[in-house]
Design an enzyme around this catalytic site. Structure first.
Site, PDB file in Angstrom:
ATOM      1  N   ASP A   1      -2.783   8.931   7.724  1.00 10.65           N
ATOM      2  CA  ASP A   1      -1.977   7.850   7.155  1.00 10.65           C
ATOM      3  C   ASP A   1      -0.553   8.328   6.884  1.00 10.65           C
ATOM      4  O   ASP A   1       0.371   7.533   6.848  1.00 10.65           O
ATOM      5  CB  ASP A   1      -2.632   7.345   5.868  1.00 10.65           C
ATOM      6  CG  ASP A   1      -3.994   6.755   6.190  1.00 10.65           C
ATOM      7  OD1 ASP A   1      -4.052   5.569   6.518  1.00 10.65           O
ATOM      8  OD2 ASP A   1      -4.985   7.504   6.185  1.00 10.65           O
TER       9      ASP A   1
ATOM     10  N   ARG B   1       0.866  -1.187   0.000  1.00  8.83           N
ATOM     11  CA  ARG B   1       0.000   0.000   0.000  1.00  8.83           C
ATOM     12  C   ARG B   1       0.905   1.241   0.000  1.00  8.83           C
ATOM     13  O   ARG B   1       1.837   1.315   0.801  1.00  8.83           O
ATOM     14  CB  ARG B   1      -0.938   0.001   1.217  1.00  8.83           C
ATOM     15  CG  ARG B   1      -1.936  -1.155   1.158  1.00  8.83           C
ATOM     16  CD  ARG B   1      -3.088  -0.980   2.106  1.00  8.83           C
ATOM     17  NE  ARG B   1      -3.988   0.078   1.680  1.00  8.83           N
ATOM     18  CZ  ARG B   1      -4.950   0.572   2.447  1.00  8.83           C
ATOM     19  NH1 ARG B   1      -5.126   0.116   3.669  1.00  8.83           N
ATOM     20  NH2 ARG B   1      -5.750   1.531   2.000  1.00  8.83           N
TER      21      ARG B   1
HETATM   22  O1  MRU Z   1      -7.642   2.455   3.865  1.00 15.72           O
HETATM   23  P1  MRU Z   1      -7.453   2.324   5.347  1.00 15.72           P
HETATM   24  O2  MRU Z   1      -8.638   1.793   6.066  1.00 15.72           O
HETATM   25  O3  MRU Z   1      -6.172   1.611   5.704  1.00 15.72           O
HETATM   26  O4  MRU Z   1      -7.268   3.820   5.736  1.00 15.72           O
HETATM   27  C1  MRU Z   1      -6.782   4.181   6.923  1.00 15.72           C
HETATM   28  C2  MRU Z   1      -7.822   4.844   7.692  1.00 15.72           C
HETATM   29  O5  MRU Z   1      -8.627   4.192   8.279  1.00 15.72           O
HETATM   30  C3  MRU Z   1      -7.885   6.273   7.784  1.00 15.72           C
HETATM   31  O6  MRU Z   1      -7.403   6.996   6.770  1.00 15.72           O
HETATM   32  C4  MRU Z   1      -7.508   6.681   9.170  1.00 15.72           C
HETATM   33  O7  MRU Z   1      -8.177   7.828   9.466  1.00 15.72           O
HETATM   34  C5  MRU Z   1      -6.049   6.887   9.365  1.00 15.72           C
HETATM   35  S1  MRU Z   1      -5.228   5.448   9.762  1.00 15.72           S
HETATM   36  C6  MRU Z   1      -4.977   5.665  11.411  1.00 15.72           C
END
Ligand code: MRU
Length: 370
Positions: free
Chosen positions: A249, A95
């Site tokens: 993220d 990712r």
């Molecule tokens: O695609 P994801 O579910 O891995 O995305 C991450 C998230 O859930 C959010 O962006 C979140 O607010 C940040 S991760 C702590």
């Protein structure tokens, strides 16, 4: 945190066989609670890419254990360094947006190369994976301690009436090893007896808010209401939101915040309505190299079918249905970037600071240390 009264983390080594790593397979929540065994780098890669685990901190912790499995996988004929290097590249490709993935893999490579024999390398990789997981949980606990002060202040101002907090996606304990980032201050406030209520954005297309955040908050007894992604602006105009807290993220060292797509729109609405917009993150999410988040943070694009289809519980099983004409094209941008100027502050394990280069640097003068 507890599930049906039993304390859980989101990832842990198998209690009787540390060659296996166990995770909560989040694809099945909130309908079923499933624990999955990961026994190879390939298992870890699939778990991250296909989102059995997700969320910045948990992706990092899982990759940390993935590097330990990589060290164990090296056969007599392989070159240790080549195998570990290939595993690192493979895991990093799972990712692109969450910083913690790269942080954890690099941390492991450094640890593994600091000792010589195969046994030592395996042992230090396991120890480092555990440290990454433990530090993630501890940082989130501290984020709760710092962030709760914001909620306490609003509660005082409101004479003890419930503090309404809006959150987007799932930056809860399921996104980390424990406690969560955006939810940590909420849990801390609730546990202190402060009245709180959370508006939970459903978070299309994968609905992490509806499926995961609602499940978490419900398990912990925190009052919450699920809303559509587009309802937040209206609620803010009506004075029904006191505070926005989201996760991240990847946050640049200049304060730009990459988070689940839709976060930027919430920040714009919050600014227009004079509502504080905070971002909670451990320092492992900080990107110390990128300065312009809007231009330079890579934004993951996922399978368009995630937009065209929705999954839900149909009485006795999960079903997937299409919600648009079969041939309509769809695009699936998974994240967006909120510029630092729209962020009221960052809640980190070392305290709360402004979202700008100097304030972040002051809090983390030597960048990040475990
Ligand atoms: O695609 P994801 O579910 O891995 O995305 C991450 C998230 O859930 C959010 O962006 C979140 O607010 C940040 S991760 C702590």
């Amino acid at each position: 945190m507890k599930v049906n009264g039993i304390p859980y983390r989101t990832i842990w080594p198998h209690p009787t066989d540390e060659r296996i790593i166990q995770i909560i397979d989040q694809r099945h929540l909130p309908h079923r609670f499933v624990v999955e065994d990961l026994a190879s780098v390939q298992d870890v890669f699939t778990a991250i890419k296909d989102m059995h685990v997700r969320g910045a901190g948990l992706i990092g912790a899982t990759a940390g254990y993935g590097m330990y499995l990589a060290a164990m996988e090296v056969s007599q004929s392989d070159s240790f360094d080549t195998h570990v290097k290939n595993a690192a590249e493979k895991l990093k490709s799972a990712r692109p947006t969450a910083m913690n993935l790269f942080w954890a893999v690099d941390k492991q490579r450094e640890a593994i190369s600091s000792v010589n024999s195969k046994d030592e390398k395996i042992s230090i990789a396991l120890q480092t994976a555990k440290e990454i997981a433990d530090s993630d949980a501890e940082y989130c606990r501290r984020i709760g301690e710092h962030g709760v002060t914001l909620i306490e202040e609003i509660s005082r101002r409101k004479g003890g009436k419930p503090v309404n907090i809006l959150t987007h996606c799932n930056a809860g304990w399921l996104a980390f090893v424990d406690f969560g980032s955006a939810t940590a201050p909420v849990y801390a406030a609730h546990d202190k007896g402060i009245a709180v209520h959370v508006w939970v954005d459903e978070t299309r297309p994968r609905n992490q808010g509806a499926a995961l955040t609602c499940w978490e908050l419900g398990n912990h007894g925190v009052p919450h209401t699920l809303i559509t992604d587009n309802a937040g602006g209206y609620l803010m105009q009506q004075g029904k939101v006191d505070l926005v807290i989201v996760g991240s993220d990847r946050t640049t060292h200049t304060g730009d915040v990459a988070n689940k797509v839709g976060t930027y729109l919430k920040a714009l609405a919050a600014r227009d309505n004079n509502i504080p917009f905070y971002v909670a993150l451990p320092s492992s999410t900080i990107d110390w190299e990128t300065a312009d988040g809007v231009k330079d943070i890579p934004i993951e694009q996922r399978d368009p079918d995630e937009v065209k289809y929705v999954e839900g519980w149909c009485g006795d099983e999960v079903k997937k249905v299409r919600i648009c004409p079969e041939n309509s094209p769809a695009a699936n941008y998974a994240f967006d970037v909120t510029p630092a100027r729209l962020v009221t502050g960052l809640i980190t394990e070392r305290g709360i600071c402004n979202a700008d280069r100097d304030s972040i640097q002051k809090l983390f003068p030597k960048k990040q240390v475990l």
